[in-house]
Scaffold this motif. Structure first.
Motif, PDB file in Angstrom:
ATOM      1  N   THR A   1       0.782   4.761 -12.636  1.00 54.68           N
ATOM      2  CA  THR A   1      -0.264   5.245 -13.550  1.00 54.68           C
ATOM      3  C   THR A   1       0.315   5.453 -14.946  1.00 54.68           C
ATOM      4  O   THR A   1      -0.306   5.065 -15.954  1.00 54.68           O
ATOM      5  CB  THR A   1      -0.861   6.566 -13.019  1.00 54.68           C
ATOM      6  N   VAL A   2       1.490   6.056 -15.046  1.00 49.90           N
ATOM      7  CA  VAL A   2       2.121   6.283 -16.346  1.00 49.90           C
ATOM      8  C   VAL A   2       2.428   4.956 -17.031  1.00 49.90           C
ATOM      9  O   VAL A   2       2.166   4.787 -18.228  1.00 49.90           O
ATOM     10  CB  VAL A   2       3.398   7.145 -16.184  1.00 49.90           C
ATOM     11  N   VAL A   3       2.956   3.995 -16.303  1.00 51.16           N
ATOM     12  CA  VAL A   3       3.289   2.699 -16.884  1.00 51.16           C
ATOM     13  C   VAL A   3       2.027   1.983 -17.365  1.00 51.16           C
ATOM     14  O   VAL A   3       1.983   1.440 -18.480  1.00 51.16           O
ATOM     15  CB  VAL A   3       4.082   1.835 -15.875  1.00 51.16           C
ATOM     16  N   LEU A   4       0.990   1.961 -16.539  1.00 48.79           N
ATOM     17  CA  LEU A   4      -0.265   1.309 -16.936  1.00 48.79           C
ATOM     18  C   LEU A   4      -0.899   2.012 -18.143  1.00 48.79           C
ATOM     19  O   LEU A   4      -1.408   1.351 -19.056  1.00 48.79           O
ATOM     20  CB  LEU A   4      -1.243   1.265 -15.763  1.00 48.79           C
ATOM     21  N   THR A   5      -0.850   3.341 -18.150  1.00 50.68           N
ATOM     22  CA  THR A   5      -1.387   4.090 -19.286  1.00 50.68           C
ATOM     23  C   THR A   5      -0.596   3.775 -20.549  1.00 50.68           C
ATOM     24  O   THR A   5      -1.168   3.590 -21.631  1.00 50.68           O
ATOM     25  CB  THR A   5      -1.343   5.600 -18.991  1.00 50.68           C
ATOM     26  N   PHE A   6       0.720   3.710 -20.420  1.00 54.24           N
ATOM     27  CA  PHE A   6       1.568   3.377 -21.563  1.00 54.24           C
ATOM     28  C   PHE A   6       1.237   1.993 -22.104  1.00 54.24           C
ATOM     29  O   PHE A   6       1.092   1.802 -23.315  1.00 54.24           O
ATOM     30  CB  PHE A   6       3.042   3.458 -21.154  1.00 54.24           C
ATOM     31  N   VAL A   7       1.116   1.029 -21.197  1.00 51.52           N
ATOM     32  CA  VAL A   7       0.798  -0.341 -21.613  1.00 51.52           C
ATOM     33  C   VAL A   7      -0.580  -0.390 -22.281  1.00 51.52           C
ATOM     34  O   VAL A   7      -0.752  -1.033 -23.327  1.00 51.52           O
ATOM     35  CB  VAL A   7       0.871  -1.314 -20.411  1.00 51.52           C
ATOM     36  N   LEU A   8      -1.541   0.303 -21.711  1.00 47.91           N
ATOM     37  CA  LEU A   8      -2.885   0.339 -22.304  1.00 47.91           C
ATOM     38  C   LEU A   8      -2.851   0.998 -23.676  1.00 47.91           C
ATOM     39  O   LEU A   8      -3.473   0.510 -24.626  1.00 47.91           O
ATOM     40  CB  LEU A   8      -3.851   1.072 -21.372  1.00 47.91           C
ATOM     41  N   THR A   9      -2.097   2.083 -23.807  1.00 46.66           N
ATOM     42  CA  THR A   9      -1.980   2.765 -25.098  1.00 46.66           C
ATOM     43  C   THR A   9      -1.320   1.867 -26.129  1.00 46.66           C
ATOM     44  O   THR A   9      -1.760   1.816 -27.289  1.00 46.66           O
ATOM     45  CB  THR A   9      -1.159   4.067 -24.931  1.00 46.66           C
ATOM     46  N   MET A  10      -0.281   1.174 -25.731  1.00 36.37           N
ATOM     47  CA  MET A  10       0.377   0.241 -26.659  1.00 36.37           C
ATOM     48  C   MET A  10      -0.574  -0.863 -27.103  1.00 36.37           C
ATOM     49  O   MET A  10      -0.585  -1.243 -28.275  1.00 36.37           O
ATOM     50  CB  MET A  10       1.623  -0.370 -26.002  1.00 36.37           C
ATOM     51  N   TYR A  11      -1.380  -1.382 -26.191  1.00 36.79           N
ATOM     52  CA  TYR A  11      -2.337  -2.431 -26.540  1.00 36.79           C
ATOM     53  C   TYR A  11      -3.382  -1.906 -27.520  1.00 36.79           C
ATOM     54  O   TYR A  11      -3.710  -2.574 -28.511  1.00 36.79           O
ATOM     55  CB  TYR A  11      -2.999  -2.982 -25.270  1.00 36.79           C
ATOM     56  N   ILE A  12      -3.898  -0.704 -27.249  1.00 38.12           N
ATOM     57  CA  ILE A  12      -4.899  -0.120 -28.146  1.00 38.12           C
ATOM     58  C   ILE A  12      -4.281   0.137 -29.525  1.00 38.12           C
ATOM     59  O   ILE A  12      -4.905  -0.139 -30.554  1.00 38.12           O
ATOM     60  CB  ILE A  12      -5.480   1.175 -27.536  1.00 38.12           C
ATOM     61  N   GLN A  13      -3.052   0.623 -29.541  1.00 37.30           N
ATOM     62  CA  GLN A  13      -2.356   0.846 -30.812  1.00 37.30           C
ATOM     63  C   GLN A  13      -2.173  -0.473 -31.555  1.00 37.30           C
ATOM     64  O   GLN A  13      -2.349  -0.545 -32.767  1.00 37.30           O
ATOM     65  CB  GLN A  13      -0.998   1.490 -30.554  1.00 37.30           C
ATOM     66  N   HIS A  14      -1.837  -1.518 -30.841  1.00 35.89           N
ATOM     67  CA  HIS A  14      -1.678  -2.836 -31.454  1.00 35.89           C
ATOM     68  C   HIS A  14      -2.995  -3.286 -32.090  1.00 35.89           C
ATOM     69  O   HIS A  14      -3.008  -3.789 -33.224  1.00 35.89           O
ATOM     70  CB  HIS A  14      -1.214  -3.846 -30.402  1.00 35.89           C
ATOM     71  N   LEU A  15      -4.102  -3.118 -31.364  1.00 41.67           N
ATOM     72  CA  LEU A  15      -5.410  -3.505 -31.913  1.00 41.67           C
ATOM     73  C   LEU A  15      -5.743  -2.697 -33.164  1.00 41.67           C
ATOM     74  O   LEU A  15      -6.230  -3.254 -34.160  1.00 41.67           O
ATOM     75  CB  LEU A  15      -6.499  -3.326 -30.854  1.00 41.67           C
TER      76      LEU A  15
ATOM     77  N   LYS B   1       0.830  -1.198   0.000  1.00 44.02           N
ATOM     78  CA  LYS B   1       0.000   0.000   0.000  1.00 44.02           C
ATOM     79  C   LYS B   1       0.872   1.258   0.000  1.00 44.02           C
ATOM     80  O   LYS B   1       0.622   2.197  -0.750  1.00 44.02           O
ATOM     81  CB  LYS B   1      -0.913  -0.018   1.234  1.00 44.02           C
ATOM     82  N   GLU B   2       1.907   1.267   0.790  1.00 47.71           N
ATOM     83  CA  GLU B   2       2.818   2.405   0.842  1.00 47.71           C
ATOM     84  C   GLU B   2       3.554   2.571  -0.497  1.00 47.71           C
ATOM     85  O   GLU B   2       3.739   3.682  -0.989  1.00 47.71           O
ATOM     86  CB  GLU B   2       3.828   2.234   1.974  1.00 47.71           C
ATOM     87  N   PHE B   3       3.963   1.438  -1.047  1.00 52.65           N
ATOM     88  CA  PHE B   3       4.662   1.482  -2.345  1.00 52.65           C
ATOM     89  C   PHE B   3       3.756   2.077  -3.421  1.00 52.65           C
ATOM     90  O   PHE B   3       4.176   2.928  -4.204  1.00 52.65           O
ATOM     91  CB  PHE B   3       5.128   0.070  -2.737  1.00 52.65           C
ATOM     92  N   VAL B   4       2.506   1.619  -3.458  1.00 53.31           N
ATOM     93  CA  VAL B   4       1.553   2.109  -4.460  1.00 53.31           C
ATOM     94  C   VAL B   4       1.301   3.599  -4.256  1.00 53.31           C
ATOM     95  O   VAL B   4       1.283   4.377  -5.215  1.00 53.31           O
ATOM     96  CB  VAL B   4       0.234   1.301  -4.410  1.00 53.31           C
ATOM     97  N   LEU B   5       1.110   4.030  -3.044  1.00 54.16           N
ATOM     98  CA  LEU B   5       0.867   5.447  -2.773  1.00 54.16           C
ATOM     99  C   LEU B   5       2.089   6.295  -3.108  1.00 54.16           C
ATOM    100  O   LEU B   5       1.960   7.395  -3.641  1.00 54.16           O
ATOM    101  CB  LEU B   5       0.463   5.659  -1.319  1.00 54.16           C
ATOM    102  N   LYS B   6       3.263   5.780  -2.793  1.00 51.11           N
ATOM    103  CA  LYS B   6       4.485   6.521  -3.031  1.00 51.11           C
ATOM    104  C   LYS B   6       4.788   6.654  -4.527  1.00 51.11           C
ATOM    105  O   LYS B   6       5.238   7.689  -5.000  1.00 51.11           O
ATOM    106  CB  LYS B   6       5.646   5.836  -2.313  1.00 51.11           C
TER     107      LYS B   6
END
Length: 100
Positions: free
Chosen positions: A16-30, A5-10
């Motif tokens: 968020t940037v990494v997850l957004t990047f991964v999601l964007t790459m997946y959408i681009q792939h599709l 929990k502390e790691f996630v908050l910190k």
């Protein structure tokens, strides 16, 4: 659990940037996959049209060859008719000369 929990908050922004990047790459792939499929379909349609055009060109070539053969035959027939006409004139002149 508390450490996670502390790691996630910190590191929330980085996560968020990494997850957004991964999601964007997946959408681009599709999207790229869909565009590739669309291009493949267009290529197949164009290949079919090209094949149809080649068939039409072959038919035109055949029609041209038939036309040229017909014209050659007409020329031959015309020459034969001229020869027959000359032969008839010669015969008529011969008969006219012999008949007198």
């Amino acid at each position: 659990m508390e450490q996670l929990k502390e790691f996630v908050l910190k590191h929330f922004k980085v996560i968020t940037v990494v997850l957004t990047f991964v999601l964007t790459m997946y959408i681009q792939h599709l999207n790229n996959t869909r565009e590739i499929e669309d291009l493949i379909n267009k290529c197949e349609l164009l290949d079919a049209k090209i094949a149809d055009q080649y068939e039409r060109i072959d038919a035109i070539k055949l029609d041209k060859a038939v036309f040229e053969a017909t014209i050659t035959q007409f020329t031959s027939i015309q020459n034969d008719l001229h020869e027959i006409r000359e032969d008839l004139r010669a015969l008529l002149e011969h008969n006219a000369v012999c008949g007198k």
